[in-house]
Design a protein around this motif. Structure first.
Motif, mmCIF file in Angstrom:
data_model
loop_
_atom_site.group_PDB
_atom_site.id
_atom_site.type_symbol
_atom_site.label_atom_id
_atom_site.label_comp_id
_atom_site.label_asym_id
_atom_site.label_seq_id
_atom_site.Cartn_x
_atom_site.Cartn_y
_atom_site.Cartn_z
ATOM 1 N N ALA A 77 0.836 -1.205 0.000
ATOM 2 C CA ALA A 77 0.000 0.000 0.000
ATOM 3 C C ALA A 77 0.870 1.254 0.000
ATOM 4 O O ALA A 77 0.579 2.224 -0.705
ATOM 5 N N ALA A 78 1.954 1.235 0.778
ATOM 6 C CA ALA A 78 2.871 2.379 0.805
ATOM 7 C C ALA A 78 3.507 2.587 -0.566
ATOM 8 O O ALA A 78 3.684 3.728 -1.009
ATOM 9 N N ASP A 79 3.829 1.503 -1.250
ATOM 10 C CA ASP A 79 4.396 1.583 -2.597
ATOM 11 C C ASP A 79 3.381 2.198 -3.562
ATOM 12 O O ASP A 79 3.727 3.058 -4.378
ATOM 13 N N ARG A 80 2.118 1.807 -3.462
ATOM 14 C CA ARG A 80 1.071 2.383 -4.311
ATOM 15 C C ARG A 80 0.891 3.873 -4.018
ATOM 16 O O ARG A 80 0.691 4.671 -4.937
ATOM 17 N N ILE A 81 0.975 4.246 -2.749
ATOM 18 C CA ILE A 81 0.844 5.655 -2.365
ATOM 19 C C ILE A 81 1.983 6.472 -2.974
ATOM 20 O O ILE A 81 1.764 7.546 -3.543
ATOM 21 N N LEU A 82 3.202 5.960 -2.874
ATOM 22 C CA LEU A 82 4.355 6.674 -3.423
ATOM 23 C C LEU A 82 4.262 6.776 -4.944
ATOM 24 O O LEU A 82 4.537 7.838 -5.519
ATOM 25 N N ASP A 83 3.850 5.696 -5.615
ATOM 26 C CA ASP A 83 3.661 5.736 -7.071
ATOM 27 C C ASP A 83 2.593 6.754 -7.455
ATOM 28 O O ASP A 83 2.765 7.525 -8.407
ATOM 29 N N ALA A 84 1.485 6.765 -6.718
ATOM 30 C CA ALA A 84 0.393 7.704 -6.999
ATOM 31 C C ALA A 84 0.845 9.141 -6.756
ATOM 32 O O ALA A 84 0.499 10.054 -7.529
ATOM 33 N N PHE A 85 1.628 9.362 -5.702
ATOM 34 C CA PHE A 85 2.156 10.698 -5.425
ATOM 35 C C PHE A 85 2.992 11.192 -6.602
ATOM 36 O O PHE A 85 2.802 12.303 -7.090
ATOM 37 N N GLN A 86 3.908 10.357 -7.060
ATOM 38 C CA GLN A 86 4.763 10.749 -8.184
ATOM 39 C C GLN A 86 3.947 11.007 -9.441
ATOM 40 O O GLN A 86 4.187 11.982 -10.157
ATOM 41 N N ALA A 87 2.965 10.160 -9.706
ATOM 42 C CA ALA A 87 2.137 10.321 -10.897
ATOM 43 C C ALA A 87 1.310 11.603 -10.839
ATOM 44 O O ALA A 87 1.189 12.324 -11.836
ATOM 45 N N ARG A 88 0.738 11.908 -9.675
ATOM 46 C CA ARG A 88 -0.099 13.099 -9.542
ATOM 47 C C ARG A 88 0.731 14.374 -9.637
ATOM 48 O O ARG A 88 0.309 15.348 -10.256
ATOM 49 N N VAL A 89 1.920 14.385 -9.014
ATOM 50 C CA VAL A 89 2.784 15.570 -9.109
ATOM 51 C C VAL A 89 3.168 15.803 -10.567
ATOM 52 O O VAL A 89 3.111 16.928 -11.073
ATOM 53 N N LYS A 90 3.543 14.744 -11.278
ATOM 54 C CA LYS A 90 3.910 14.877 -12.692
ATOM 55 C C LYS A 90 2.731 15.374 -13.518
ATOM 56 O O LYS A 90 2.889 16.267 -14.364
ATOM 57 N N ALA A 91 1.549 14.819 -13.287
ATOM 58 C CA ALA A 91 0.365 15.240 -14.044
ATOM 59 C C ALA A 91 0.055 16.719 -13.807
ATOM 60 O O ALA A 91 -0.259 17.454 -14.755
ATOM 61 N N HIS A 92 0.150 17.165 -12.562
ATOM 62 C CA HIS A 92 -0.113 18.576 -12.263
ATOM 63 C C HIS A 92 0.950 19.467 -12.892
ATOM 64 O O HIS A 92 0.633 20.526 -13.440
ATOM 65 N N ASN A 93 2.212 19.074 -12.831
ATOM 66 C CA ASN A 93 3.279 19.865 -13.450
ATOM 67 C C ASN A 93 3.109 19.929 -14.958
ATOM 68 O O ASN A 93 3.297 20.990 -15.564
ATOM 69 N N ASP A 94 2.753 18.808 -15.573
ATOM 70 C CA ASP A 94 2.534 18.797 -17.021
ATOM 71 C C ASP A 94 1.378 19.716 -17.422
ATOM 72 O O ASP A 94 1.366 20.253 -18.528
#
Length: 114
Positions: free
Chosen positions: A20-37
């Protein structure tokens, strides 16, 4: 700290599994990238800001030859919309399929440990 150490800290502090922690970290990275893009800044108070620089061309001289050159510089965007921390947590919780409170504890632990 490497990724596995961050996941260990997140899992321990949030009282959740490493998966679950791994999924949270992956989701964090994906959301930050999506917002920056999309041209938005993600600011984590007390930690830092994630933003995508805006490129522009600048003229200068090659220090070795004295020849005129053009190079790219990146400027931090001003007045870019900022993503609210609560909204970011909600997006991560939905993407990682984890409760909002768990996401908050996990990210707070990761930020504190880094």
């Amino acid at each position: 700290m490497n990724r596995s150490q961050i996941i260990d800290v997140m899992a321990a502090e949030a009282g959740t599994s490493k998966a679950a922690a791994d999924r949270i970290l992956d989701a964090f990275q994906a959301r930050v990238k999506a917002h920056n893009d999309a041209g938005r800044c993600v600011t984590l108070r007390g930690f830092g800001t994630f933003s995508q620089g805006l490129p522009s061309q600048k003229a200068g001289l090659n220090p070795k030859t004295g020849e005129a050159i053009t190079y790219t510089v990146y400027h931090r965007p001003t007045h870019a919309p900022v993503v609210a921390y609560g909204d970011l947590l909600g997006e991560i919780a939905a993407e990682a399929r984890v409760e909002l409170a768990t996401v908050r504890r996990a990210l707070d632990a990761a930020i504190a440990s880094i």
